[in-house]
Design a protein around this motif. Structure first.
Motif, PDB file in Angstrom:
ATOM      1  N   ALA A 146       0.834  -1.202   0.000  1.00 44.27           N
ATOM      2  CA  ALA A 146       0.000   0.000   0.000  1.00 44.27           C
ATOM      3  C   ALA A 146       0.873   1.258   0.000  1.00 44.27           C
ATOM      4  N   GLN A 147       1.903   1.271   0.850  1.00 45.29           N
ATOM      5  CA  GLN A 147       2.799   2.429   0.907  1.00 45.29           C
ATOM      6  C   GLN A 147       3.522   2.634  -0.414  1.00 45.29           C
ATOM      7  N   GLN A 148       3.993   1.541  -1.021  1.00 44.98           N
ATOM      8  CA  GLN A 148       4.722   1.653  -2.278  1.00 44.98           C
ATOM      9  C   GLN A 148       3.819   2.135  -3.410  1.00 44.98           C
ATOM     10  N   THR A 149       2.592   1.631  -3.453  1.00 46.75           N
ATOM     11  CA  THR A 149       1.651   2.056  -4.485  1.00 46.75           C
ATOM     12  C   THR A 149       1.328   3.536  -4.341  1.00 46.75           C
ATOM     13  N   TYR A 150       1.107   3.980  -3.124  1.00 48.22           N
ATOM     14  CA  TYR A 150       0.834   5.397  -2.873  1.00 48.22           C
ATOM     15  C   TYR A 150       2.003   6.256  -3.330  1.00 48.22           C
ATOM     16  N   SER A 151       3.212   5.828  -2.996  1.00 46.28           N
ATOM     17  CA  SER A 151       4.407   6.579  -3.388  1.00 46.28           C
ATOM     18  C   SER A 151       4.527   6.663  -4.906  1.00 46.28           C
ATOM     19  N   ASP A 152       4.254   5.560  -5.597  1.00 49.98           N
ATOM     20  CA  ASP A 152       4.345   5.553  -7.054  1.00 49.98           C
ATOM     21  C   ASP A 152       3.300   6.468  -7.688  1.00 49.98           C
ATOM     22  N   LEU A 153       2.101   6.491  -7.106  1.00 52.10           N
ATOM     23  CA  LEU A 153       1.026   7.297  -7.673  1.00 52.10           C
ATOM     24  C   LEU A 153       1.171   8.785  -7.342  1.00 52.10           C
ATOM     25  N   GLN A 154       1.869   9.083  -6.243  1.00 58.41           N
ATOM     26  CA  GLN A 154       2.012  10.475  -5.783  1.00 58.41           C
ATOM     27  C   GLN A 154       3.423  11.015  -6.002  1.00 58.41           C
ATOM     28  N   GLN A 155       4.122  10.482  -6.979  1.00 58.52           N
ATOM     29  CA  GLN A 155       5.452  10.959  -7.350  1.00 58.52           C
ATOM     30  C   GLN A 155       6.434  10.979  -6.168  1.00 58.52           C
ATOM     31  N   GLY A 156       6.446   9.896  -5.415  1.00 60.38           N
ATOM     32  CA  GLY A 156       7.434   9.751  -4.353  1.00 60.38           C
ATOM     33  C   GLY A 156       6.994  10.222  -2.989  1.00 60.38           C
ATOM     34  N   SER A 157       5.801  10.766  -2.853  1.00 61.03           N
ATOM     35  CA  SER A 157       5.316  11.230  -1.544  1.00 61.03           C
ATOM     36  C   SER A 157       4.964  10.035  -0.657  1.00 61.03           C
ATOM     37  N   SER A 158       4.995  10.284   0.648  1.00 64.50           N
ATOM     38  CA  SER A 158       4.623   9.239   1.608  1.00 64.50           C
ATOM     39  C   SER A 158       3.461   9.725   2.458  1.00 64.50           C
ATOM     40  N   ASN A 159       2.819   8.785   3.143  1.00 68.72           N
ATOM     41  CA  ASN A 159       1.680   9.116   3.990  1.00 68.72           C
ATOM     42  C   ASN A 159       1.830   8.378   5.313  1.00 68.72           C
ATOM     43  N   ALA A 160       2.021   9.126   6.402  1.00 71.39           N
ATOM     44  CA  ALA A 160       2.268   8.533   7.717  1.00 71.39           C
ATOM     45  C   ALA A 160       1.041   7.817   8.267  1.00 71.39           C
ATOM     46  N   LEU A 161      -0.144   8.108   7.711  1.00 69.34           N
ATOM     47  CA  LEU A 161      -1.369   7.494   8.242  1.00 69.34           C
ATOM     48  C   LEU A 161      -1.371   5.976   8.070  1.00 69.34           C
ATOM     49  N   PHE A 162      -0.708   5.489   7.025  1.00 65.20           N
ATOM     50  CA  PHE A 162      -0.633   4.037   6.840  1.00 65.20           C
ATOM     51  C   PHE A 162      -0.017   3.375   8.074  1.00 65.20           C
ATOM     52  N   ALA A 163       1.176   3.827   8.446  1.00 66.10           N
ATOM     53  CA  ALA A 163       1.918   3.215   9.555  1.00 66.10           C
ATOM     54  C   ALA A 163       1.212   3.431  10.882  1.00 66.10           C
ATOM     55  N   GLN A 164       0.625   4.618  11.076  1.00 63.51           N
ATOM     56  CA  GLN A 164      -0.058   4.893  12.346  1.00 63.51           C
ATOM     57  C   GLN A 164      -1.271   3.979  12.528  1.00 63.51           C
ATOM     58  N   GLY A 165      -2.060   3.840  11.472  1.00 64.35           N
ATOM     59  CA  GLY A 165      -3.211   2.944  11.554  1.00 64.35           C
ATOM     60  C   GLY A 165      -2.793   1.503  11.786  1.00 64.35           C
ATOM     61  N   TYR A 166      -1.723   1.086  11.120  1.00 68.88           N
ATOM     62  CA  TYR A 166      -1.200  -0.275  11.285  1.00 68.88           C
ATOM     63  C   TYR A 166      -0.775  -0.516  12.732  1.00 68.88           C
ATOM     64  N   ALA A 167      -0.026   0.443  13.308  1.00 63.95           N
ATOM     65  CA  ALA A 167       0.479   0.290  14.679  1.00 63.95           C
ATOM     66  C   ALA A 167      -0.655   0.203  15.689  1.00 63.95           C
ATOM     67  N   MET A 168      -1.733   0.972  15.453  1.00 62.39           N
ATOM     68  CA  MET A 168      -2.859   0.956  16.383  1.00 62.39           C
ATOM     69  C   MET A 168      -3.604  -0.386  16.365  1.00 62.39           C
ATOM     70  N   ALA A 169      -3.748  -0.943  15.176  1.00 61.13           N
ATOM     71  CA  ALA A 169      -4.577  -2.153  15.049  1.00 61.13           C
ATOM     72  C   ALA A 169      -3.817  -3.440  15.276  1.00 61.13           C
TER      73      ALA A 169
END
Length: 563
Positions: A146-169
């Motif tokens: 999911a993180q890699q796909t987001y980065s590819d679609l957003q020209q290298g940008s990242s989104n911290a919400l992925f990791a935060q949601g993962y850590a909580m659950a």
């Protein structure tokens, strides 16, 4: 005495600090795992909780060490599971593997649907919910995809919400799956001992893939023909080991040139479905002579029946026919037992170290076969470490290889868990064809598995505690709740369907739930209560497809969310 060294060992990063911390977390977690409440213990899952607590207190591993310990521990655990279930993996598809995978696939799609529904129902960020989904099902490769796909679609940008949601659950994801397995036990009032006994009985019946019968020759069409000609006429695989001549009452071992006459008794080993074919061909009814009676008559002619273990490394990967045992020593090889399954001893069978051959012949001849095959059980106690690490290396390479699928903007990978699992299954099944000695004792396999899962759990716990409570206080409790629902609703639904409609055993269901969530701790718990490899077989049966679907659905979700 200067006691600062103790403080340095506990708090300052070093090799000694990392080893001490991991060892203490594992030891304390295993100690707490012995505690039972209402007869229930979470076992090795306590290591995760101890690790989270230690991490929240500031006792942490550096990122590089943490990743190595986690991934290496997971590889050891997964690889040992593959080696254990490999011999029976392919036959499992004939015993319900399609059903297993359909249930696992339904469970995965249900979790994806719930993620979308909860994102809108609770007005949550979709990207955070994707992270929650993969924490709830404890699937790190899906998060990475999911993180890699987001980065590819957003020209290298990242989104911290992925990791935060993962850590909580994640923490409740691990325990939620185990909780579902426990709840299913009480919902269906499962008696573990009864399930174990039923499995043992079914396994015994299923493992008896060959049957031995005595037939009396009464068909004139085969009078005077030799055994090889009879086998060619039948067109079925059969081993005729002994013949009792009616007129002379002499017993001899059978070779391809042995001729049969009217009234002779033949001792055959074949598949149960082929008994009637040979009964029709030979013309006689099934005689009630037992193997004990055959042995008693045979002993008067110095003919014995023994089981010999292949322990000579030079024979690993050799075809049985290439050894020419029957022709050289005038013996009959009736069957080969491997991993609890009987195989007909035909010439094309490839031998593996640890195979047990049933040999019939003169005492002196059987002794010569014994000397050739080895028959030294002590040699099997020596672990074949080279094959293990070679398999792990190939598995890591395979798991890291990008696989491009039509219509997907990024490649798919099986990861550091899926690759070693697939390779270990293949090596344990076909390694002998490559002259690899893959035999490992049960105790050695169990030791590797337990060390692996302990390292994995300790590392996950030590990396999850940092900032855990802060995130919970500042609204993360919603993510924990949603993640818990995403965990238990599909698990319980599929568990009920599997038990009520598909009539699957409790241990098989627990393996399917563990495999569909690609969750090693849940499998470790399932193994601890099952006392057999039923859960591990189900886990390995659904794991490859589940891993594939988890990664693909992660990419589809991100593409949809970005669109």
């Amino acid at each position: 005495m200067d006691m600062n060294w103790i403080s340095m060992m506990l708090w300052e990063p070093s090799v000694a600090h990392s080893i001490l911390l991991v060892a203490l977390v594992i030891a304390l977690g295993l100690f707490l795992g012995r505690i039972k409440v209402c007869g229930i213990s979470l076992g090795v899952t306590w290591i995760l909780f101890v690790g989270i607590f230690a991490s929240a207190m500031g006792l942490q591993l550096d990122d590089c060490t943490s990743h190595f310990v986690k991934e290496f521990g997971l590889i050891l655990f997964i690889y040992s599971i593959g080696m254990q279930v490999g011999p029976g993996f392919f036959s499992s598809f004939r015993k319900g593997g399609v059903t297993y995978n359909l249930l696992a696939s339904g469970m995965i799609l249900m979790a994806v649907g719930l993620t979308v529904v909860f994102a809108y129902l609770f007005n949550q960020d979709v990207f955070a919910m994707i992270g929650v989904l993969y924490g709830a099902v404890t699937n790190t490769p899906g998060l990475g995809a999911a993180q890699q796909t987001y980065s590819d679609l957003q020209q290298g940008s990242s989104n911290a919400l992925f990791a935060q949601g993962y850590a909580m659950a994640y923490p409740l994801g691990v325990t939620g799956i185990i909780l579902c397995i426990i709840l299913l036990k009480y919902i269906f009032r499962i008696d573990l001992k009864a399930e174990q006994n039923l499995f043992a009985q079914n396994n015994k019946n299923n493992s008896e893939t060959l049957t031995a019968v005595t037939l009396q020759v009464q068909n004139q069409a085969v009078f005077g023909k030799n055994v090889k000609e009879i086998q060619e006429i039948a067109g079925r695989r059969v081993i005729m080991s002994r013949i009792l001549h009616k007129d002379t009452r002499d017993v001899e071992t059978v070779s391809g040139k042995t001729c049969v006459g009217e009234g002779d008794f033949l001792y055959l080993v074949c598949a149960p479905a082929d008994v009637k074919i040979f009964q029709t061909l030979i013309g006689g009814s099934i005689n009630e002579m037992s193997q004990k009676e055959w042995n008693s008559i045979s002993e008067t002619k110095d003919i014995v029946c023994g089981r010999i273990v292949v322990t000579n490394p030079k024979l690993n990967g050799k075809r049985l026919g290439d050894l020419a045992l029957s022709e050289t020593f005038h013996v009959a090889i009736t069957r080969v037992k491997r991993a609890g399954v009987d195989f007909i001893a035909d010439a094309g069978l490839v031998l593996q170290l640890g195979d047990r051959l049933t040999v019939v012949g003169k005492q002196s001849s059987v002794q010569k076969v014994q000397d050739m095959l080895g028959d030294s059980v002590k040699k099997l106690d020596q672990p074949n470490v080279m094959a293990i690490f070679l398999g792990i290396a190939v598995g890591v390479l395979f798991g890291s290889m990008p696989i491009f699928l039509p219509g997907m903007p990024v490649s798919f990978k099986f990861g550091l868990a899926g690759g070693p699992l697939i390779v270990s299954i293949l090596i344990s099944k076909f390694g002998s064809n490559l002259k690899l000695i893959t035999y490992t004792t049960s105790s050695a396999n169990l030791m590797m598995r337990e060390i692996g899962i302990c390292l994995f759990m300790a590392s996950v716990g030590l990396s999850a505690g940092n900032g855990f409570w802060d995130t919970v206080i500042h609204g993360g409790y919603w993510w924990i709740l949603i993640g818990f629902l995403i965990t238990i609703i599909p698990c319980l639904t599929v568990g009920v369907i599997g038990r009520y409609w598909c009539k699957l055993s409790y241990f098989t269901i627990s393996g399917i739930l563990s495999g569909a969530t690609t969750d090693p701790p849940a499998l470790a718990y399932s193994n601890s209560i099952s006392g057999n490899d039923q859960a591990a077989v189900a886990y390995s049966t659904v794991y490859p497809l589940s891993m594939f679907l988890r990664v693909i659905t992660a990419q589809v979700l991100v593409i949809w969310a970005c669109g």
